[in-house]
Design a protein around this motif. Sequence first.
Motif, PDB file in Angstrom:
ATOM      1  N   CYS A  28      -4.205  11.979  -7.206  1.00 33.42           N
ATOM      2  CA  CYS A  28      -4.751  11.090  -6.334  1.00 33.42           C
ATOM      3  C   CYS A  28      -6.287  10.891  -7.282  1.00 33.42           C
ATOM      4  O   CYS A  28      -6.564  11.325  -7.559  1.00 33.42           O
ATOM      5  CB  CYS A  28      -4.813  11.121  -4.930  1.00 33.42           C
ATOM      6  SG  CYS A  28      -6.095   9.961  -4.399  1.00 33.42           S
ATOM      7  N   ASP A  72      -8.931   9.559  -6.690  1.00 31.99           N
ATOM      8  CA  ASP A  72      -9.431   9.575  -5.795  1.00 31.99           C
ATOM      9  C   ASP A  72     -10.415  10.780  -5.627  1.00 31.99           C
ATOM     10  O   ASP A  72     -11.594  11.667  -4.730  1.00 31.99           O
ATOM     11  CB  ASP A  72      -9.615   8.501  -4.487  1.00 31.99           C
ATOM     12  CG  ASP A  72      -9.800   7.564  -4.383  1.00 31.99           C
ATOM     13  OD1 ASP A  72     -10.062   6.871  -5.363  1.00 31.99           O
ATOM     14  OD2 ASP A  72      -9.552   6.483  -3.472  1.00 31.99           O
ATOM     15  N   ASN A 101       1.899   3.799   2.322  1.00 30.43           N
ATOM     16  CA  ASN A 101       0.217   4.328   2.968  1.00 30.43           C
ATOM     17  C   ASN A 101       1.424   6.095   3.399  1.00 30.43           C
ATOM     18  O   ASN A 101       0.475   5.900   4.002  1.00 30.43           O
ATOM     19  CB  ASN A 101      -0.471   4.028   3.314  1.00 30.43           C
ATOM     20  CG  ASN A 101      -0.067   3.059   5.129  1.00 30.43           C
ATOM     21  OD1 ASN A 101       1.573   3.458   5.125  1.00 30.43           O
ATOM     22  ND2 ASN A 101      -1.095   2.979   5.121  1.00 30.43           N
ATOM     23  N   HIS A 129       0.670  11.313   5.409  1.00 27.78           N
ATOM     24  CA  HIS A 129       0.028  10.109   4.530  1.00 27.78           C
ATOM     25  C   HIS A 129      -0.775  10.368   3.490  1.00 27.78           C
ATOM     26  O   HIS A 129      -1.270  11.349   2.941  1.00 27.78           O
ATOM     27  CB  HIS A 129      -1.194   9.705   5.602  1.00 27.78           C
ATOM     28  CG  HIS A 129      -0.751   9.278   7.043  1.00 27.78           C
ATOM     29  ND1 HIS A 129      -0.401   7.867   7.171  1.00 27.78           N
ATOM     30  CD2 HIS A 129      -0.703  10.318   8.001  1.00 27.78           C
ATOM     31  CE1 HIS A 129      -0.590   7.786   8.335  1.00 27.78           C
ATOM     32  NE2 HIS A 129      -0.333   8.871   8.845  1.00 27.78           N
ATOM     33  N   SER A 165       0.556  -1.594   0.218  1.00 29.41           N
ATOM     34  CA  SER A 165      -0.098   0.285  -0.093  1.00 29.41           C
ATOM     35  C   SER A 165       0.833   0.997   0.126  1.00 29.41           C
ATOM     36  O   SER A 165       0.679   2.416  -0.829  1.00 29.41           O
ATOM     37  CB  SER A 165      -0.718  -0.217   1.530  1.00 29.41           C
ATOM     38  OG  SER A 165      -0.109  -0.126   2.103  1.00 29.41           O
ATOM     39  N   GLU A 178      -3.287   4.646  -6.726  1.00 27.43           N
ATOM     40  CA  GLU A 178      -4.150   5.384  -5.949  1.00 27.43           C
ATOM     41  C   GLU A 178      -3.396   7.248  -6.837  1.00 27.43           C
ATOM     42  O   GLU A 178      -4.467   7.510  -6.916  1.00 27.43           O
ATOM     43  CB  GLU A 178      -3.463   5.857  -4.759  1.00 27.43           C
ATOM     44  CG  GLU A 178      -4.391   4.257  -3.644  1.00 27.43           C
ATOM     45  CD  GLU A 178      -3.896   4.448  -2.254  1.00 27.43           C
ATOM     46  OE1 GLU A 178      -3.627   5.763  -2.134  1.00 27.43           O
ATOM     47  OE2 GLU A 178      -4.143   3.254  -1.516  1.00 27.43           O
ATOM     48  N   GLU A 221      -2.699   8.513   1.983  1.00 24.00           N
ATOM     49  CA  GLU A 221      -4.346   9.100   1.935  1.00 24.00           C
ATOM     50  C   GLU A 221      -4.774  10.621   1.716  1.00 24.00           C
ATOM     51  O   GLU A 221      -5.566  10.817   1.197  1.00 24.00           O
ATOM     52  CB  GLU A 221      -5.516   8.528   2.320  1.00 24.00           C
ATOM     53  CG  GLU A 221      -5.043   8.681   3.910  1.00 24.00           C
ATOM     54  CD  GLU A 221      -5.704   8.086   5.271  1.00 24.00           C
ATOM     55  OE1 GLU A 221      -5.689   8.205   6.412  1.00 24.00           O
ATOM     56  OE2 GLU A 221      -5.687   6.720   4.939  1.00 24.00           O
ATOM     57  N   ASP A 222      -3.536  11.559   2.520  1.00 23.05           N
ATOM     58  CA  ASP A 222      -3.973  13.029   3.042  1.00 23.05           C
ATOM     59  C   ASP A 222      -3.299  13.586   1.110  1.00 23.05           C
ATOM     60  O   ASP A 222      -3.830  15.141   1.394  1.00 23.05           O
ATOM     61  CB  ASP A 222      -3.575  13.141   3.396  1.00 23.05           C
ATOM     62  CG  ASP A 222      -4.049  14.641   4.436  1.00 23.05           C
ATOM     63  OD1 ASP A 222      -5.169  14.970   3.843  1.00 23.05           O
ATOM     64  OD2 ASP A 222      -3.614  15.371   5.165  1.00 23.05           O
TER      65      ASP A 222
END
Length: 323
Positions: A278, A280, A213, A227, A211, A267, A229-230
Amino acid sequence: MPKSTSVKVSSEIETSIGFPKHALHSKEADRLEALRNYQVLDTPSEAAFDNLVRLASYICGTPMSMMSFIDDKRQWIKACNVEFDVKEVDRNFTFCQYALQIDDVFEVPDAQKDPLFQHYPSVVNDPNVRFYAGAALITPDGQALGTICTIDTEPRQLTAQQRDALRILAKEAVTHLELRRARLQLEQESQKLDGLIRMANDAAQSMFMGSRNEIFVKQEHRLIRVHTEDIRYVEALGDYVNIYTSRERYTVYSTMKELETKLPAREFARIHRKYIVCLDRIMAIEGDSVQVDVGRPQDRQSPTLIPIGNSYKSILLSRLNLI
């Protein structure tokens, strides 16, 4: 300055000025350690020091001036205003070893008439030194590292103003040494920090191979965990990249290619030679641009539009769930 001064000073040194031998050895060990901490021995010439020795010759009216450092067995010449074939000489046959021992300018009006120096190779042979005056380079901690000196092939004496100028030049040389050491220390600390960042990112990459991450970035001499994802998008900026998260922007020294390998491939997508986004966080595609949700409420009324490069568009579309 009378001729006997150099003899008097040297004889005081040779009788240890009242200090026991072990105390002198300890002081010399401290001095040598201080010298090595400045990391100046056996380094290339530097304009700041070259300019100071030129000034010494101009002010004192002498043909030769130099700046040198005294190691345990040698005098190593850092700067000289004339072409000089040798860079170091035996410490036992130097004038500077005596200048190192006093707080004032050490002056030898006529070396050929001074019993301490008249047999020195530099006096008997080329460059046929007759006059010498040197001021010690004394650090803020009181350690004498070397000297700035001026030399002539004719006997002479400095005026009070010239001696004062030589003292000032010695202090100026120490100031440059301090700045030089501070710069080297900053560079070394920066290299260490860069090494820690690489280690941290390599460790993170091995731990989260699936991942990946999180990454570490350097901000003002700190390591900050970010992170993935941020992260909303990444922007290239010359030799740096801007990493935009929902809360702030991080500017780091890196390349897009290097950063792309550290982000989770499933991602993130490269959509332009200057942008990684990103997937998403893509809200819409408008012509040749994507609208990215940057996560800040104050920015949502003016969406962030990022251009899509022609060579990246088909790859981007293939990765989106199109209806």
